[in-house]
Scaffold this active site. Structure first.
Site, PDB file in Angstrom:
ATOM      1  N   GLY A  60       0.837  -1.203   0.000  1.00 34.43           N
ATOM      2  CA  GLY A  60       0.000   0.000   0.000  1.00 34.43           C
ATOM      3  C   GLY A  60       0.866   1.245   0.000  1.00 34.43           C
ATOM      4  O   GLY A  60       2.090   1.160  -0.027  1.00 34.43           O
ATOM      5  N   TYR A 119      -0.514 -17.510  -0.821  1.00 32.64           N
ATOM      6  CA  TYR A 119      -1.704 -16.640  -0.784  1.00 32.64           C
ATOM      7  C   TYR A 119      -2.973 -17.481  -0.671  1.00 32.64           C
ATOM      8  O   TYR A 119      -3.767 -17.290   0.254  1.00 32.64           O
ATOM      9  CB  TYR A 119      -1.729 -15.792  -2.054  1.00 32.64           C
ATOM     10  CG  TYR A 119      -2.862 -14.795  -2.110  1.00 32.64           C
ATOM     11  CD1 TYR A 119      -2.860 -13.657  -1.304  1.00 32.64           C
ATOM     12  CD2 TYR A 119      -3.938 -14.981  -2.979  1.00 32.64           C
ATOM     13  CE1 TYR A 119      -3.903 -12.728  -1.359  1.00 32.64           C
ATOM     14  CE2 TYR A 119      -4.972 -14.051  -3.049  1.00 32.64           C
ATOM     15  CZ  TYR A 119      -4.958 -12.932  -2.239  1.00 32.64           C
ATOM     16  OH  TYR A 119      -5.988 -12.021  -2.306  1.00 32.64           O
ATOM     17  N   ARG A 123      -1.676  -6.532 -11.779  1.00 33.66           N
ATOM     18  CA  ARG A 123      -3.042  -7.046 -11.925  1.00 33.66           C
ATOM     19  C   ARG A 123      -3.550  -6.666 -13.308  1.00 33.66           C
ATOM     20  O   ARG A 123      -3.178  -5.636 -13.866  1.00 33.66           O
ATOM     21  CB  ARG A 123      -3.944  -6.486 -10.825  1.00 33.66           C
ATOM     22  CG  ARG A 123      -3.652  -7.193  -9.507  1.00 33.66           C
ATOM     23  CD  ARG A 123      -4.653  -6.861  -8.440  1.00 33.66           C
ATOM     24  NE  ARG A 123      -4.103  -5.981  -7.440  1.00 33.66           N
ATOM     25  CZ  ARG A 123      -4.725  -5.657  -6.310  1.00 33.66           C
ATOM     26  NH1 ARG A 123      -5.918  -6.136  -6.067  1.00 33.66           N
ATOM     27  NH2 ARG A 123      -4.171  -4.861  -5.440  1.00 33.66           N
TER      28      ARG A 123
HETATM   29  N1  NAD Z   1      -8.486  -6.357  -5.002  1.00 30.29           N
HETATM   30  C1  NAD Z   1      -8.934  -7.548  -5.258  1.00 30.29           C
HETATM   31  O1  NAD Z   1      -9.331  -7.824  -6.396  1.00 30.29           O
HETATM   32  C2  NAD Z   1      -9.019  -8.601  -4.189  1.00 30.29           C
HETATM   33  C3  NAD Z   1      -9.542  -9.856  -4.535  1.00 30.29           C
HETATM   34  C4  NAD Z   1      -9.622 -10.827  -3.562  1.00 30.29           C
HETATM   35  C5  NAD Z   1      -9.237 -10.559  -2.271  1.00 30.29           C
HETATM   36  N2  NAD Z   1      -8.732  -9.338  -1.955  1.00 30.29           N
HETATM   37  C6  NAD Z   1      -8.286  -9.124  -0.570  1.00 30.29           C
HETATM   38  O2  NAD Z   1      -8.626  -7.829  -0.112  1.00 30.29           O
HETATM   39  C7  NAD Z   1      -7.580  -7.321   0.700  1.00 30.29           C
HETATM   40  C8  NAD Z   1      -7.120  -5.965   0.166  1.00 30.29           C
HETATM   41  O3  NAD Z   1      -6.687  -6.133  -1.178  1.00 30.29           O
HETATM   42  P1  NAD Z   1      -6.132  -4.916  -2.029  1.00 30.29           P
HETATM   43  O4  NAD Z   1      -6.483  -5.167  -3.429  1.00 30.29           O
HETATM   44  O5  NAD Z   1      -6.522  -3.648  -1.405  1.00 30.29           O
HETATM   45  O6  NAD Z   1      -4.559  -5.176  -1.882  1.00 30.29           O
HETATM   46  P2  NAD Z   1      -3.375  -4.172  -1.554  1.00 30.29           P
HETATM   47  O7  NAD Z   1      -2.115  -4.944  -1.714  1.00 30.29           O
HETATM   48  O8  NAD Z   1      -3.548  -2.907  -2.333  1.00 30.29           O
HETATM   49  O9  NAD Z   1      -3.628  -3.842  -0.036  1.00 30.29           O
HETATM   50  C9  NAD Z   1      -3.184  -4.635   1.035  1.00 30.29           C
HETATM   51  C10 NAD Z   1      -2.673  -3.724   2.128  1.00 30.29           C
HETATM   52  O10 NAD Z   1      -2.232  -4.526   3.232  1.00 30.29           O
HETATM   53  C11 NAD Z   1      -0.996  -4.007   3.685  1.00 30.29           C
HETATM   54  N3  NAD Z   1      -0.272  -5.103   4.361  1.00 30.29           N
HETATM   55  C12 NAD Z   1       0.221  -6.230   3.790  1.00 30.29           C
HETATM   56  N4  NAD Z   1       0.816  -6.993   4.722  1.00 30.29           N
HETATM   57  C13 NAD Z   1       0.681  -6.336   5.896  1.00 30.29           C
HETATM   58  C14 NAD Z   1       1.094  -6.609   7.225  1.00 30.29           C
HETATM   59  N5  NAD Z   1       1.772  -7.727   7.533  1.00 30.29           N
HETATM   60  N6  NAD Z   1       0.807  -5.699   8.204  1.00 30.29           N
HETATM   61  C15 NAD Z   1       0.137  -4.555   7.905  1.00 30.29           C
HETATM   62  N7  NAD Z   1      -0.283  -4.252   6.656  1.00 30.29           N
HETATM   63  C16 NAD Z   1      -0.010  -5.125   5.668  1.00 30.29           C
HETATM   64  C17 NAD Z   1      -0.310  -3.513   2.423  1.00 30.29           C
HETATM   65  O11 NAD Z   1       0.741  -2.606   2.661  1.00 30.29           O
HETATM   66  C18 NAD Z   1      -1.476  -2.896   1.672  1.00 30.29           C
HETATM   67  O12 NAD Z   1      -1.664  -1.550   2.019  1.00 30.29           O
HETATM   68  C19 NAD Z   1      -6.473  -8.367   0.717  1.00 30.29           C
HETATM   69  O13 NAD Z   1      -6.579  -9.126   1.888  1.00 30.29           O
HETATM   70  C20 NAD Z   1      -6.768  -9.213  -0.483  1.00 30.29           C
HETATM   71  O14 NAD Z   1      -6.350 -10.539  -0.295  1.00 30.29           O
HETATM   72  C21 NAD Z   1      -8.615  -8.359  -2.888  1.00 30.29           C
END
Ligand code: NAD
Length: 317
Positions: free
Chosen positions: A37, A144, A185
Site C-alpha cells: 500500500g 496466498y 493485476r
Molecule cells: N483487489 C482484489 O481484487 C481482491 C480480490 C480478492 C481478495 N482481496 C483481498 O482484499 C484485501 C485488500 O486487497 P487490495 O487489493 O486492497 O490489496 P493491496 O495490496 O492494495 O492492499 C493490502 C494492504 O495490506 C498491507 N499489508 C500487507 N501486509 C501487511 C502486514 N503484515 N501488516 C500490515 N499491513 C499489511 C499492504 O501494505 C497494503 O496496504 C487483501 O486481503 C486481499 O487478499 C482483494
C-alpha cells in the site's frame, strides 16, 4: 458502533473503505506496514480529525479499542505476495490470529477479506460458497491461496471455540482507482500499457475468463456484510458478468483510444482458467449485487491512471 479498525487501510480496497467511514463520521484507525500500500492512497485523509494512521505490521500483536475490525491486510497481487511468500503466510496466519485475538479481547466484530483464490483452479463453474476448491498446496501461489484458506479456518475456529463475532467475505477480482501502477493485476496492467502505447501483455491465448467488480460496489458489499446480523458467511462478493481477458484488452484499447497492440506470453503456473462468482447468497442475505457496468468502471479507472501517469486523454470523441 463507530470506531473502525481497517488493517491494510493504505492499500487499494482499504483506502476506499477508510474514505467511506471517515465520510460517515466514524472514527477510523488505519493500520498498514506499507508493503504493497501507499501513504498516497490516504494522504487526503491524514489531517481529518476522525482518521488515524498507524504504521504497524500485523504479524505483531496490536492493542486498540474499536467496535469493528475490517481485516484486509495482505498483499493481493501475485507480484507482491510472491516477493516474500513466507511473509505472506505469516501475514495471513499470524496476522489473522492477532486480529482475532484483538477481537476476542475487546469483543469487536471482525470481517475477513478472503478471496476467490480459495477456490483455486475451480472444477465447478460458477463458484458458489459450498464449493471447497481445487488448490495446489505446494505451488508458487499457495502462500496466498492456502494462507487465505487458513485465515478462514482460524475465523471459523475462533467463532466456534470463543464465540467471536465473525464475517467472511470472498472477494473476486476488483478494480478501480488506487490500484498500484506496477502490481501486475490485469486491469491496471492493461490500462497502464495502453496509456503508454505499449503492447498489452496477454498471458496464454486470452480465452481465460475473469469477472471484474468495480471498487464502490465491493465496498458497499463489505459494509452490508458487516452490518448484517445472523449471517457469518462465507459469502462471495464479485461481479458475475464474465469476460475473456482478450475482450478486456480490446475494450481497454478502445476506451483509451490507444494505438497499442497485443503480445502473448505463456500462462503463469496454476493460473485459473475460469473465474466467475455465483452471488445468489449475497443477493439473498445482503440484498447486494454490483451496479457499475464494466465500461463505466473502466472509464473512472482510466481517468485515475491518466492523472497518476500524467498522460492526457486520448479517448475517442
Ligand atoms: N483487489 C482484489 O481484487 C481482491 C480480490 C480478492 C481478495 N482481496 C483481498 O482484499 C484485501 C485488500 O486487497 P487490495 O487489493 O486492497 O490489496 P493491496 O495490496 O492494495 O492492499 C493490502 C494492504 O495490506 C498491507 N499489508 C500487507 N501486509 C501487511 C502486514 N503484515 N501488516 C500490515 N499491513 C499489511 C499492504 O501494505 C497494503 O496496504 C487483501 O486481503 C486481499 O487478499 C482483494
Amino acid at each position: 458502533m463507530n470506531r473502525i479498525l481497517i488493517t491494510g487501510g493504505a492499500g487499494f480496497l482499504g483506502s476506499h473503505l477508510c474514505e467511506y467511514f471517515v465520510g460517515r463520521g466514524s472514527d477510523v484507525i488505519c493500520v498498514d506496514n506499507f508493503f504493497s500500500g501507499s501513504k498516497d492512497n490516504i494522504r487526503h485523509l491524514l489531517s481529518h480529525p476522525h482518521f488515524e494512521l498507524m504504521r504497524h505490521d500485523i504479524i505483531h500483536p496490536l492493542f486498540v479499542e474499536v467496535d469493528q475490525i475490517y481485516h484486509l491486510a495482505c498483499p493481493a497481487s501475485p507480484i507482491y505476495y510472491q516477493t516474500n511468500p513466507i511473509k505472506t503466510v505469516k501475514t495471513n496466519v499470524m496476522g489473522t490470529i492477532n486480529m482475532l485475538g484483538l477481537a476476542k479481547r475487546i469483543k469487536a466484530r471482525i470481517l475477513l477479506a478472503s478471496t476467490s483464490e480459495v477456490y483455486g483452479d475451480a472444477q465447478v463453474h460458477p463458484q458458489s460458497e459450498s464449493y471447497w476448491g481445487y488448490v495446489n498446496p505446494i505451488g508458487p501461489r499457495s502462500c496466498y491461496d492456502e494462507g487465505k484458506r487458513v485465515a478462514e479456518t482460524l475465523m471459523m475456529d475462533y467463532h466456534r471455540q470463543n464465540n467471536i463475532d465473525i464475517k467472511i467475505v470472498r472477494i473476486f477480482n476488483t478494480y478501480g482507482p488506487r490500484m498500484a501502477v506496477s502490481d501486475g493485476r490485469v486491469v491496471s496492467n492493461f490500462i497502464v500499457q495502453a496509456l503508454k502505447s505499449e503492447p498489452l501483455t496477454l498471458y496464454g491465448d486470452g480465452t481465460q475468463t475473469r469477472s471484474f467488480c468495480y471498487v464502490s460496489d465491493l465496498i458497499s458489499g463489505l459494509v452490508k456484510m458487516m452490518e448484517t446480523e445472523d449471517f457469518i458467511g462465507p459469502v462471495n462478493l464479485g461481479n458475475p458478468d464474465e469476460f475473456s481477458i482478450i475482450e478486456l484488452a480490446k475494450k481497454i484499447i478502445s476506451l483509451t483510444g490507444s494505438s497499442s497492440g497485443i503480445t502473448h506470453e505463456s500462462l503463469p503456473q496454476d493460473d485459473p482458467v475460469r473465474r466467475c462468482p455465483d452471488i445468489s447468497l449475497a443477493k439473498e442475505k445482503l440484498d447486494w449485487h454490483p451496479q457499475t457496468a464494466l465500461e463505466d468502471g473502466l472509464h473512472e479507472t482510466i481517468s485515475y491512471f491518466q492523472e497518476v501517469l500524467g498522460v492526457s486523454s486520448r479517448e475517442k470523441p
